[in-house]
Motif scaffolding. Structure first.
Motif, PDB file in Angstrom:
ATOM      1  N   LEU A  85       0.850  -1.186   0.000  1.00 45.38           N
ATOM      2  CA  LEU A  85       0.000   0.000   0.000  1.00 45.38           C
ATOM      3  C   LEU A  85       0.885   1.235   0.000  1.00 45.38           C
ATOM      4  O   LEU A  85       1.776   1.367   0.838  1.00 45.38           O
ATOM      5  N   ASP A  86       0.667   2.130  -0.948  1.00 44.04           N
ATOM      6  CA  ASP A  86       1.392   3.405  -1.022  1.00 44.04           C
ATOM      7  C   ASP A  86       0.380   4.506  -0.771  1.00 44.04           C
ATOM      8  O   ASP A  86      -0.412   4.849  -1.658  1.00 44.04           O
ATOM      9  N   ASP A  87       0.389   5.063   0.455  1.00 48.75           N
ATOM     10  CA  ASP A  87      -0.619   6.062   0.793  1.00 48.75           C
ATOM     11  C   ASP A  87      -0.310   7.445   0.238  1.00 48.75           C
ATOM     12  O   ASP A  87      -1.161   8.325   0.287  1.00 48.75           O
ATOM     13  N   VAL A  88       0.874   7.646  -0.329  1.00 46.86           N
ATOM     14  CA  VAL A  88       1.199   8.910  -0.999  1.00 46.86           C
ATOM     15  C   VAL A  88       0.644   8.891  -2.427  1.00 46.86           C
ATOM     16  O   VAL A  88      -0.044   9.816  -2.860  1.00 46.86           O
ATOM     17  N   GLU A  89       0.940   7.816  -3.156  1.00 47.36           N
ATOM     18  CA  GLU A  89       0.475   7.680  -4.539  1.00 47.36           C
ATOM     19  C   GLU A  89      -0.953   7.147  -4.628  1.00 47.36           C
ATOM     20  O   GLU A  89      -1.534   7.099  -5.709  1.00 47.36           O
ATOM     21  N   LYS A  90      -1.505   6.708  -3.486  1.00 48.12           N
ATOM     22  CA  LYS A  90      -2.846   6.124  -3.426  1.00 48.12           C
ATOM     23  C   LYS A  90      -2.957   4.909  -4.355  1.00 48.12           C
ATOM     24  O   LYS A  90      -3.876   4.793  -5.162  1.00 48.12           O
ATOM     25  N   THR A  91      -1.969   4.005  -4.206  1.00 43.55           N
ATOM     26  CA  THR A  91      -1.988   2.759  -4.981  1.00 43.55           C
ATOM     27  C   THR A  91      -1.825   1.566  -4.052  1.00 43.55           C
ATOM     28  O   THR A  91      -1.202   1.656  -2.996  1.00 43.55           O
ATOM     29  N   PHE A  92      -2.397   0.467  -4.469  1.00 44.56           N
ATOM     30  CA  PHE A  92      -2.195  -0.818  -3.821  1.00 44.56           C
ATOM     31  C   PHE A  92      -1.720  -1.759  -4.912  1.00 44.56           C
ATOM     32  O   PHE A  92      -2.398  -1.956  -5.925  1.00 44.56           O
ATOM     33  N   THR A  93      -0.522  -2.329  -4.727  1.00 49.20           N
ATOM     34  CA  THR A  93       0.092  -3.184  -5.738  1.00 49.20           C
ATOM     35  C   THR A  93       0.240  -4.594  -5.196  1.00 49.20           C
ATOM     36  O   THR A  93       0.705  -4.785  -4.073  1.00 49.20           O
ATOM     37  N   LYS A  94      -0.165  -5.559  -6.017  1.00 49.16           N
ATOM     38  CA  LYS A  94      -0.022  -6.961  -5.623  1.00 49.16           C
ATOM     39  C   LYS A  94       0.502  -7.761  -6.802  1.00 49.16           C
ATOM     40  O   LYS A  94       0.220  -7.449  -7.957  1.00 49.16           O
ATOM     41  N   SER A  95       1.296  -8.780  -6.489  1.00 46.71           N
ATOM     42  CA  SER A  95       1.804  -9.707  -7.497  1.00 46.71           C
ATOM     43  C   SER A  95       1.006 -10.996  -7.422  1.00 46.71           C
ATOM     44  O   SER A  95       0.724 -11.500  -6.331  1.00 46.71           O
ATOM     45  N   VAL A  96       0.642 -11.515  -8.587  1.00 49.05           N
ATOM     46  CA  VAL A  96      -0.145 -12.741  -8.668  1.00 49.05           C
ATOM     47  C   VAL A  96       0.419 -13.630  -9.771  1.00 49.05           C
ATOM     48  O   VAL A  96       1.218 -13.187 -10.588  1.00 49.05           O
ATOM     49  N   ARG A  97      -0.025 -14.875  -9.762  1.00 49.14           N
ATOM     50  CA  ARG A  97       0.285 -15.801 -10.860  1.00 49.14           C
ATOM     51  C   ARG A  97      -1.052 -16.233 -11.452  1.00 49.14           C
ATOM     52  O   ARG A  97      -1.904 -16.759 -10.725  1.00 49.14           O
ATOM     53  N   GLU A  98      -1.217 -16.009 -12.747  1.00 54.01           N
ATOM     54  CA  GLU A  98      -2.471 -16.385 -13.396  1.00 54.01           C
ATOM     55  C   GLU A  98      -2.818 -17.839 -13.123  1.00 54.01           C
ATOM     56  O   GLU A  98      -3.969 -18.179 -12.830  1.00 54.01           O
ATOM     57  N   SER A  99      -1.824 -18.710 -13.182  1.00 54.47           N
ATOM     58  CA  SER A  99      -2.052 -20.143 -13.002  1.00 54.47           C
ATOM     59  C   SER A  99      -2.610 -20.492 -11.624  1.00 54.47           C
ATOM     60  O   SER A  99      -3.273 -21.508 -11.460  1.00 54.47           O
ATOM     61  N   LYS A 100      -2.378 -19.647 -10.648  1.00 60.36           N
ATOM     62  CA  LYS A 100      -2.829 -19.927  -9.281  1.00 60.36           C
ATOM     63  C   LYS A 100      -3.946 -18.993  -8.810  1.00 60.36           C
ATOM     64  O   LYS A 100      -4.845 -19.417  -8.095  1.00 60.36           O
ATOM     65  N   HIS A 101      -3.906 -17.720  -9.187  1.00 60.80           N
ATOM     66  CA  HIS A 101      -4.777 -16.719  -8.580  1.00 60.80           C
ATOM     67  C   HIS A 101      -5.961 -16.249  -9.426  1.00 60.80           C
ATOM     68  O   HIS A 101      -6.872 -15.621  -8.890  1.00 60.80           O
ATOM     69  N   LEU A 102      -5.951 -16.522 -10.721  1.00 61.97           N
ATOM     70  CA  LEU A 102      -7.055 -16.064 -11.553  1.00 61.97           C
ATOM     71  C   LEU A 102      -8.316 -16.878 -11.248  1.00 61.97           C
ATOM     72  O   LEU A 102      -8.279 -18.109 -11.257  1.00 61.97           O
ATOM     73  N   PHE A 103      -9.420 -16.189 -10.973  1.00 60.19           N
ATOM     74  CA  PHE A 103     -10.709 -16.852 -10.772  1.00 60.19           C
ATOM     75  C   PHE A 103     -11.265 -17.103 -12.175  1.00 60.19           C
ATOM     76  O   PHE A 103     -11.837 -16.230 -12.816  1.00 60.19           O
ATOM     77  N   LYS A 104     -11.039 -18.313 -12.644  1.00 60.26           N
ATOM     78  CA  LYS A 104     -11.285 -18.646 -14.046  1.00 60.26           C
ATOM     79  C   LYS A 104     -12.747 -18.492 -14.465  1.00 60.26           C
ATOM     80  O   LYS A 104     -13.033 -18.090 -15.594  1.00 60.26           O
ATOM     81  N   LYS A 105     -13.672 -18.814 -13.583  1.00 60.41           N
ATOM     82  CA  LYS A 105     -15.093 -18.733 -13.925  1.00 60.41           C
ATOM     83  C   LYS A 105     -15.473 -17.338 -14.417  1.00 60.41           C
ATOM     84  O   LYS A 105     -16.297 -17.192 -15.312  1.00 60.41           O
ATOM     85  N   PHE A 106     -14.880 -16.309 -13.837  1.00 65.10           N
ATOM     86  CA  PHE A 106     -15.185 -14.931 -14.218  1.00 65.10           C
ATOM     87  C   PHE A 106     -13.995 -14.219 -14.860  1.00 65.10           C
ATOM     88  O   PHE A 106     -14.065 -13.018 -15.101  1.00 65.10           O
ATOM     89  N   ASP A 107     -12.904 -14.961 -15.107  1.00 67.70           N
ATOM     90  CA  ASP A 107     -11.697 -14.365 -15.678  1.00 67.70           C
ATOM     91  C   ASP A 107     -11.336 -13.109 -14.883  1.00 67.70           C
ATOM     92  O   ASP A 107     -11.218 -12.012 -15.425  1.00 67.70           O
TER      93      ASP A 107
END
Length: 104
Positions: free
Chosen positions: A15-37
């Motif tokens: 979380l970057d409260d100066v830039e107002k961004t939240f950044t996360k790293s994911v792996r499509e093979s593990k984290h993508l909810f395939k039913k809704f892409d």
């Protein structure tokens, strides 16, 4: 200021409260909810922290080296809520946004 966000002993992003961004790293093979892409975000953290100040959420898919971004208001309006629970784990409520609505 940047801070690591940890939920249930797992770091979910930065979380970057100066830039107002939240950044996360994911792996499509593990984290993508395939039913809704769709990519998901912890629901309570989203409602309490990201949505009130309309943070930009940045998702980096390390499998494909692609980056997606969307503002919290879009996620709130276009997202779907799910709560995945099994005997082994409770993944808590999450909001998922289809990749259709993310900017690449």
């Amino acid at each position: 200021m940047k801070q690591k966000i940890v939920i249930k002993n797992k770091m979910i992003g930065i979380l970057d409260d100066v830039e107002k961004t939240f950044t996360k790293s994911v792996r499509e093979s593990k984290h993508l909810f395939k039913k809704f892409d769709a990519w998901g975000i912890d629901g309570e953290f989203f409602r309490k922290v990201l949505l009130p100040q309309n943070y930009r959420v940045v998702v980096h898919d390390t499998d494909n080296d692609k980056t997606y971004s969307a503002v919290s208001e879009t996620i709130d309006k276009k997202g779907n809520w799910f709560h995945f629970k099994s005997d082994e784990a409770d993944h808590l409520a999450q909001i998922f946004l289809s990749r259709t609505y993310w900017n690449q």
